[in-house]
Design a protein around this motif. Structure first.
Motif, mmCIF file in Angstrom:
data_model
loop_
_atom_site.group_PDB
_atom_site.id
_atom_site.type_symbol
_atom_site.label_atom_id
_atom_site.label_comp_id
_atom_site.label_asym_id
_atom_site.label_seq_id
_atom_site.Cartn_x
_atom_site.Cartn_y
_atom_site.Cartn_z
ATOM 1 N N UNK A 53 0.827 -1.207 0.000
ATOM 2 C CA UNK A 53 0.000 0.000 0.000
ATOM 3 C C UNK A 53 0.862 1.260 0.000
ATOM 4 N N UNK A 54 1.996 1.203 0.682
ATOM 5 C CA UNK A 54 2.808 2.408 0.906
ATOM 6 C C UNK A 54 3.438 2.977 -0.363
ATOM 7 N N UNK A 55 3.750 2.125 -1.341
ATOM 8 C CA UNK A 55 4.501 2.605 -2.512
ATOM 9 C C UNK A 55 3.645 2.755 -3.764
ATOM 10 N N UNK A 56 2.328 2.687 -3.625
ATOM 11 C CA UNK A 56 1.469 2.835 -4.804
ATOM 12 C C UNK A 56 1.603 4.229 -5.434
ATOM 13 N N UNK A 57 1.356 5.258 -4.659
ATOM 14 C CA UNK A 57 1.410 6.627 -5.197
ATOM 15 C C UNK A 57 2.840 7.038 -5.531
ATOM 16 N N UNK A 58 3.822 6.811 -4.636
ATOM 17 C CA UNK A 58 5.205 7.114 -5.032
ATOM 18 C C UNK A 58 5.648 6.338 -6.267
ATOM 19 N N UNK A 59 5.150 5.121 -6.434
ATOM 20 C CA UNK A 59 5.511 4.331 -7.603
ATOM 21 C C UNK A 59 5.077 4.989 -8.894
ATOM 22 N N UNK A 60 3.877 5.580 -8.896
ATOM 23 C CA UNK A 60 3.410 6.279 -10.082
ATOM 24 C C UNK A 60 4.255 7.498 -10.394
ATOM 25 N N UNK A 61 4.635 8.236 -9.340
ATOM 26 C CA UNK A 61 5.465 9.425 -9.535
ATOM 27 C C UNK A 61 6.856 9.037 -10.045
ATOM 28 N N UNK A 62 7.417 7.961 -9.487
ATOM 29 C CA UNK A 62 8.741 7.515 -9.928
ATOM 30 C C UNK A 62 8.700 7.009 -11.362
ATOM 31 N N UNK A 63 7.608 6.338 -11.744
ATOM 32 C CA UNK A 63 7.474 5.849 -13.116
ATOM 33 C C UNK A 63 7.432 7.013 -14.106
ATOM 34 N N UNK A 64 6.780 8.113 -13.717
ATOM 35 C CA UNK A 64 6.737 9.294 -14.596
ATOM 36 C C UNK A 64 8.116 9.924 -14.721
ATOM 37 N N UNK A 65 8.867 9.928 -13.622
ATOM 38 C CA UNK A 65 10.163 10.607 -13.630
ATOM 39 C C UNK A 65 11.247 9.788 -14.304
ATOM 40 N N UNK A 86 4.613 -2.593 -4.948
ATOM 41 C CA UNK A 86 3.704 -1.452 -4.995
ATOM 42 C C UNK A 86 3.911 -0.578 -6.223
ATOM 43 N N UNK A 87 5.092 -0.674 -6.841
ATOM 44 C CA UNK A 87 5.386 0.127 -8.032
ATOM 45 C C UNK A 87 4.918 -0.527 -9.315
ATOM 46 N N UNK A 88 4.518 -1.793 -9.260
ATOM 47 C CA UNK A 88 4.326 -2.558 -10.497
ATOM 48 C C UNK A 88 3.088 -2.113 -11.275
ATOM 49 N N UNK A 89 1.942 -1.992 -10.625
ATOM 50 C CA UNK A 89 0.739 -1.567 -11.355
ATOM 51 C C UNK A 89 0.853 -0.129 -11.869
ATOM 52 N N UNK A 90 1.314 0.838 -11.056
ATOM 53 C CA UNK A 90 1.511 2.186 -11.615
ATOM 54 C C UNK A 90 2.496 2.201 -12.778
ATOM 55 N N UNK A 112 -1.864 4.453 -9.032
ATOM 56 C CA UNK A 112 -1.306 4.330 -7.691
ATOM 57 C C UNK A 112 -2.283 4.771 -6.621
ATOM 58 N N UNK A 113 -2.994 5.862 -6.879
ATOM 59 C CA UNK A 113 -3.959 6.383 -5.907
ATOM 60 C C UNK A 113 -5.122 5.415 -5.737
ATOM 61 N N UNK A 114 -5.726 5.000 -6.846
ATOM 62 C CA UNK A 114 -6.898 4.129 -6.746
ATOM 63 C C UNK A 114 -6.528 2.753 -6.207
ATOM 64 N N UNK A 115 -5.362 2.237 -6.608
ATOM 65 C CA UNK A 115 -4.950 0.911 -6.142
ATOM 66 C C UNK A 115 -4.592 0.927 -4.661
ATOM 67 N N UNK A 116 -4.049 2.048 -4.197
ATOM 68 C CA UNK A 116 -3.763 2.183 -2.771
ATOM 69 C C UNK A 116 -5.059 2.138 -1.965
ATOM 70 N N UNK A 117 -6.030 2.953 -2.364
ATOM 71 C CA UNK A 117 -7.315 2.965 -1.662
ATOM 72 C C UNK A 117 -8.004 1.610 -1.750
ATOM 73 N N UNK A 118 -7.936 0.988 -2.918
ATOM 74 C CA UNK A 118 -8.614 -0.294 -3.124
ATOM 75 C C UNK A 118 -8.008 -1.396 -2.267
ATOM 76 N N UNK A 119 -6.695 -1.371 -2.077
ATOM 77 C CA UNK A 119 -6.057 -2.410 -1.279
ATOM 78 C C UNK A 119 -6.274 -2.207 0.212
ATOM 79 N N UNK A 120 -6.587 -0.996 0.616
ATOM 80 C CA UNK A 120 -7.034 -0.795 1.995
ATOM 81 C C UNK A 120 -8.360 -1.520 2.199
#
Length: 494
Positions: free
Chosen positions: A100-112, A157-161, A414-422
């Motif tokens: 759950x922790x790396x979903x949103x950061x994973x999306x940002x890192x993938x963009x960068x 956590x980075x894989x789906x993003x 990353x955002x939706x998958x984080x919320x969904x996994x909660x």
């Protein structure tokens, strides 16, 4: 013959006539190259394999833990651990703490850094940790294995993003949903293979450690292949032809050099004030509630209500996942036919497939709640149908992130998958509060009704408020010209 017949484009893309082929033979050649099997399909295949590996790494402990704690279920020549049910539940859930922790950061890192890099790091590190699992278990018991699983969750956590970021660059608009379905079907494939073969592997001369060595070793091999032939964008691929590159870029509306002018700031406020995205979060959450309620609690339900231990039967355990894997291609084929005939708009297609994947489970879950104790076979059929048709949302809400914002698709996922996994964590806990007597079918009926309600409401909101329009905050802001910047600086000085 015109260029437009060969290069299909989205409504907001203009074909550069200056780049058009000069004669009919060149047109046909380019059309054959672009419309047939290309490097984009090879990339999708590599991503499919990557997700297959990722999910085999995710579920390997779930299937190995039986052999690790019961010598009678595997080769007795290997270590056995005296872990109670509470410890085993802790180990199996620890993966999601990091996930759950790396979903949103994973999306940002993938963009960068590009989806290739983040997907590579996620799978490679997770694979190495899998290889180390038997050693960690021996020297640090469950505590060290728990820490290792948290670390694996952080990696995955980075894989789906990352996958969504790659799809936003590689999938032509006309095939976006199909590409997403092909890639994400790898998750079911990896699960099926791991669940179906784990018992044989654990009972072999190699024992239960080989479950981790094999899955981790295959992951390392995939990482090497991906490092050599994978690419974050068509422009960065050394294999792609100029014709196919132009076909993809024109389809998704990318002009030459645009990827260097992508927006650097993430419009967080605009994202969370967009109704279509808020509904997407809710839809993803409701889908995960129903899906994970089934996957985590159905084995207990089948054992206590019907006296059938499907955990001990690898084929029965893998059957729902196998059905979902097959249905991915069935729904994708239907979608391809609909796209060729252009019979319905994109938004209707997304909501149609989403409805299939959500509202059919509503009916099957309600029916499951009324199956008598003698109807074990009927219960298995209903379970398989419920999980199988959950492949349809791959062509629905699962790809809607790219529809709304190709530039920020990874972050949105990353955002939706984080919320969904909660929700995936909360749903089984709710079962524990409601089902006080695991042998009482009436209490289980309440659980199925709750899951059906989530499925129904989530899809209803998606039908009403969902959108496939690219949002205004997706596009990069135009950079001011040097003359305008100089003029602004002079004005500020005065």
């Amino acid at each position: 013959m015109t260029v437009k017949k060969i290069w299909p484009t989205s409504g907001n893309v203009n074909v550069d006539s200056a780049a058009a082929p000069k004669d009919d033979n060149e047109v046909v050649a380019k059309g054959a190259c672009c419309m047939g099997f290309g490097i984009r399909h090879f990339q999708a295949f590599l991503i499919f394999l990557g997700l297959s590996v990722a999910y085999s790494l995710r579920v390997n402990l779930s299937v190995a833990i039986v052999a690790m704690t019961d010598k009678d279920a595997a080769n007795p020549d290997f270590d056995e651990f005296s872990w109670n049910e509470k410890t085993k539940s802790l180990l199996l859930s620890s993966f999601f703490w990091g996930y759950i922790c790396t979903q949103v950061p994973g999306g940002a890192l993938a963009r960068k850094f590009g989806g290739k890099t983040t997907l590579l790091c996620g799978v490679l590190i997770c694979s190495i940790l899998a290889i180390l699992t038997p050693i960690f278990a021996k020297i640090g018991d469950w505590q060290l294995v728990c820490a290792l699983r948290v670390a694996q969750g952080l990696c995955q956590g980075m894989i789906f993003p990352s996958t969504h970021t790659l799809l936003s660059h590689w999938s032509p608009l006309e095939d976006r949903a199909n590409f997403a379905t092909y890639c994400y079907s790898g998750s079911q494939f990896g699960t099926v293979v791991m669940m179906a073969t784990s018992g044989v592997i654990a009972s072999s001369a190699l024992g239960w450690p080989s479950i981790f060595y094999l899955s981790g070793g295959i992951g390392v091999v995939w990482a090497i292949v991906w490092f050599i032939w994978g690419a974050s964008t068509p422009a960065q691929s050394k294999l792609i032809s100029p014709e196919e590159k132009k076909f993809i870029e024109q389809s998704i509306g990318v002009e030459a050099g645009d990827e260097h002018h992508a927006p650097t700031r993430t419009p967080w406020v605009k994202m969370f004030t967009t109704p279509a995205f808020l509904v997407l979060i809710l839809t993803h959450c409701t889908n995960n509630w129903g899906f994970w309620t089934l996957l985590t609690e159905i084995p207990t339900y089948m054992k206590n209500v019907f006296g059938m231990d499907i955990k001990s039967n690898a084929l029965l355990s893998a059957l729902p996942y196998f059905a979902m894997f097959l249905m991915c291609f069935v729904f994708s084929g239907i979608s391809s036919i609909m796209n060729r005939k252009q019979c319905i708009p994109l938004s209707v297609s997304r909501k149609l497939f989403n409805s299939i994947g959500h509202w059919i489970p509503v009916a099957s879950l309600i029916a499951l709640g009324y199956v008598s104790a003698e109807g074990a076979t009927i219960a298995i059929v209903l379970l398989t149908v419920t999980v199988g048709v959950n492949a349809a949302p791959y062509l629905g809400f699962q790809v809607n992130h790219i529809d709304l914002s190709p530039n920020f698709a990874g972050i949105l996922m990353g955002i939706t998958n984080c919320a969904a996994n909660i929700m995936s964590i909360i749903a089984p806990l709710i079962v524990g509060f409601i089902v006080t007597d695991e042998h009482d079918p009436n209490q289980w009926r309440i659980i199925f009704f709750i899951a059906a309600g989530f499925y129904f409401v989530g899809n209803l909101l998606f039908i009403i408020f969902g959108s496939t329009d690219v949002q205004s905050w997706n596009d990069p802001q135009p950079k001011p010209s040097p003359e305008k910047r100089n003029s602004t600086q002079l004005e500020s000085q005065h």
